[in-house]
Design an enzyme around this catalytic site. Structure first.
Site, mmCIF file in Angstrom:
data_model
loop_
_atom_site.group_PDB
_atom_site.id
_atom_site.type_symbol
_atom_site.label_atom_id
_atom_site.label_comp_id
_atom_site.label_asym_id
_atom_site.label_seq_id
_atom_site.Cartn_x
_atom_site.Cartn_y
_atom_site.Cartn_z
ATOM 1 N N ARG A 187 -0.605 -12.906 12.024
ATOM 2 C CA ARG A 187 -1.003 -11.365 11.803
ATOM 3 C C ARG A 187 -1.692 -11.375 10.710
ATOM 4 N NH1 ARG A 187 4.177 -7.777 10.311
ATOM 5 N NH2 ARG A 187 3.125 -5.973 9.708
ATOM 6 N N ARG A 231 -10.712 0.474 9.570
ATOM 7 C CA ARG A 231 -10.564 -0.557 9.683
ATOM 8 C C ARG A 231 -11.616 -1.412 10.036
ATOM 9 N NH1 ARG A 231 -5.043 -1.654 10.665
ATOM 10 N NH2 ARG A 231 -3.706 0.404 11.162
ATOM 11 N N ARG A 246 13.785 -10.531 13.930
ATOM 12 C CA ARG A 246 12.950 -10.198 14.855
ATOM 13 C C ARG A 246 11.784 -11.177 15.187
ATOM 14 N NH1 ARG A 246 11.273 -4.172 13.812
ATOM 15 N NH2 ARG A 246 9.354 -5.453 13.443
ATOM 16 N N LYS A 248 0.930 -1.373 -0.190
ATOM 17 C CA LYS A 248 -0.034 0.097 0.095
ATOM 18 C C LYS A 248 0.936 1.379 -0.005
ATOM 19 C CE LYS A 248 -2.398 -1.015 3.688
ATOM 20 N NZ LYS A 248 -1.908 -2.190 3.814
#
Length: 216
Positions: free
Chosen positions: A173, A89, A162, A14
């Site tokens: 996620r 959202r 990470r 995006k």
């Protein structure tokens, strides 16, 4: 005036797609994170209201976020239009946005969903790795070290990933984001505003497809 929302899962591109749209159409890029920071820095009434929730570690209620969006959409840089990034959202937020755009007479022109297969997104998002010695960040796909296994900056040879870049965390996620995104896609599809764009192609081709959708 061009008023658009970009939808897409993390890693869909995006941000990459926004840049040429802003350059060509001279619209304001409105991300919720920047909007919160600006409103709090300027100490607007809504900014201070949002800060109360954030300082307490609470989620900012939809109504407060919507007030911030309405405040932001009245600034002078929005004369040619806007790209909304990170809002709405949820369908509740989408309904609040409908009310805002109606009050301000700034109807949405188009909602563009940048679609990329999930396995590609996992690959993109879990490709990041970091030099243990100096903290330089690399990406196996888009930004590898010039010499394999050697940090460009310090010559270090030890790297780590990470926790939130590990494939199993990335998959979770994406699952959470997909559950949030799907009702929004249905909401805007039902209004006849939605266009799907294939995000699994070169950035210039993604932009060409977005241009075609906006000319529609």
């Amino acid at each position: 005036m061009l008023n658009i929302i970009l939808l897409g899962l993390p890693g869909a591109g995006k941000g990459t797609a926004s840049a040429p749209i802003i350059d060509k159409y001279h619209v304001a890029h409105i991300s919720t994170g920047d909007m919160f920071r600006e409103a709090m820095a300027e100490e607007t009434p809504v900014g201070l209201e949002a800060k109360k929730y954030m300082d307490a570690g609470d989620l900012v209620p939809d109504e407060v976020t919507a007030k911030l969006v309405e405040e932001r959409l009245q600034k002078s840089d929005v004369l040619n239009g806007f790209i909304l990034d990170g809002f709405p959202r949820t369908t509740v937020q989408a309904e609040l946005l409908d009310q805002i755009t109606e009050r301000l007479n700034k109807p949405l022109s188009k909602v563009i969903s940048i679609d990329v297969p999930e396995d590609i997104l996992v690959e993109r998002l879990s490709a990041r790795y970091i030099c243990k010695n100096c903290g330089a960040t690399y990406n196996k796909i888009s930004n590898p070290t010039k010499v394999a296994g050697v940090c460009d900056r310090c010559g270090g040879k030890e790297f780590y990933q990470r926790e939130d870049d590990k494939p199993e965390v990335v998959k979770n996620r994406l699952k959470v984001n997909k559950e949030m995104n799907t009702p929004l896609i249905d909401f805007y599809d039902a209004k006849g505003l939605l266009t799907h764009v294939n995000g699994n192609q070169a950035p210039e081709k993604v932009f060409a497809d977005i241009e075609a959708a906006l000319a529609d």
